[in-house]
Design a protein around this motif. Structure first.
Motif, PDB file in Angstrom:
ATOM      1  N   GLU A 113       0.850  -1.178   0.000  1.00 36.53           N
ATOM      2  CA  GLU A 113       0.000   0.000   0.000  1.00 36.53           C
ATOM      3  C   GLU A 113       0.888   1.230   0.000  1.00 36.53           C
ATOM      4  OE1 GLU A 113      -2.886   0.066   3.090  1.00 36.53           O
ATOM      5  OE2 GLU A 113      -3.686  -1.896   2.574  1.00 36.53           O
ATOM      6  N   ASP A 135      -7.162   1.051  -6.532  1.00 37.57           N
ATOM      7  CA  ASP A 135      -6.229   0.051  -7.040  1.00 37.57           C
ATOM      8  C   ASP A 135      -5.503   0.654  -8.229  1.00 37.57           C
ATOM      9  OD1 ASP A 135      -6.988  -1.931  -5.238  1.00 37.57           O
ATOM     10  OD2 ASP A 135      -8.663  -2.525  -6.494  1.00 37.57           O
ATOM     11  N   ASP A 137      -2.882  -0.227 -11.393  1.00 39.25           N
ATOM     12  CA  ASP A 137      -2.158  -1.186 -12.216  1.00 39.25           C
ATOM     13  C   ASP A 137      -1.145  -0.389 -13.021  1.00 39.25           C
ATOM     14  OD1 ASP A 137      -3.581  -3.433 -11.421  1.00 39.25           O
ATOM     15  OD2 ASP A 137      -5.165  -3.060 -12.889  1.00 39.25           O
TER      16      ASP A 137
END
Length: 151
Positions: A113, A135, A137
């Motif tokens: 995180e 999130d 990516d």
């Protein structure tokens, strides 16, 4: 000679049963209306700041009535399900903890995180608020290899 007393007629007996049934119905309705809630839901035991991880001592169970749809989709009845979750919206003491207020932690012990700033103009047109968890990516384009050309 004394006259014998007659028994009540069938109509009088049925009337007595109807009066007794009505009295019982009124008592049951009164008992249900004055009874407190029986379901217990998770509330915050103290103020929970955005980004904090929930511990067992941060939560309490309080009896309350909720609409069935809210109870099924947004509320929690088991505090253990929330231990370790991250707060994504401020939750004040004694406030109901709702599904939109928390997210589960990383996928496992190897999850990472991090925090970073995002310009407001790039924050989903202003729908992403400070302290929310997202999130990310990351991909990278292959680095082109230099080619030599012969002249």
């Amino acid at each position: 000679m004394r006259r014998r007393q007659s028994l009540p007629s069938g109509r009088a007996v049925i009337g007595g049963f109807l009066v007794a049934a009505a009295a019982l119905g009124i008592y049951v309705a009164w008992a249900r209306a004055t009874a407190g809630p029986t379901a217990r839901y998770v509330v915050a035991a103290r103020d929970l700041a955005v980004g904090s991880h929930i511990a067992a001592g941060d939560l309490a169970l309080v009896p309350m009535d909720l609409p069935p749809r809210v109870a099924a989709r947004a509320a929690f009845r088991d505090p253990a399900r929330l231990v370790g979750a991250t707060v994504v919206g401020p939750i004040h003491a004694d406030e109901l903890v709702q599904a939109g207020d928390v997210v589960r932690g990383g996928a496992g012990p190897d999850a990472l995180e991090i925090s970073f700033g995002v310009d407001a103009s790039r924050a989903l047109a202003g729908h992403l608020a400070e302290g929310e968890t997202v999130d990310v990516d990351a991909t990278s384009a292959p680095v082109p290899t230099p080619t030599r050309s012969r002249w």
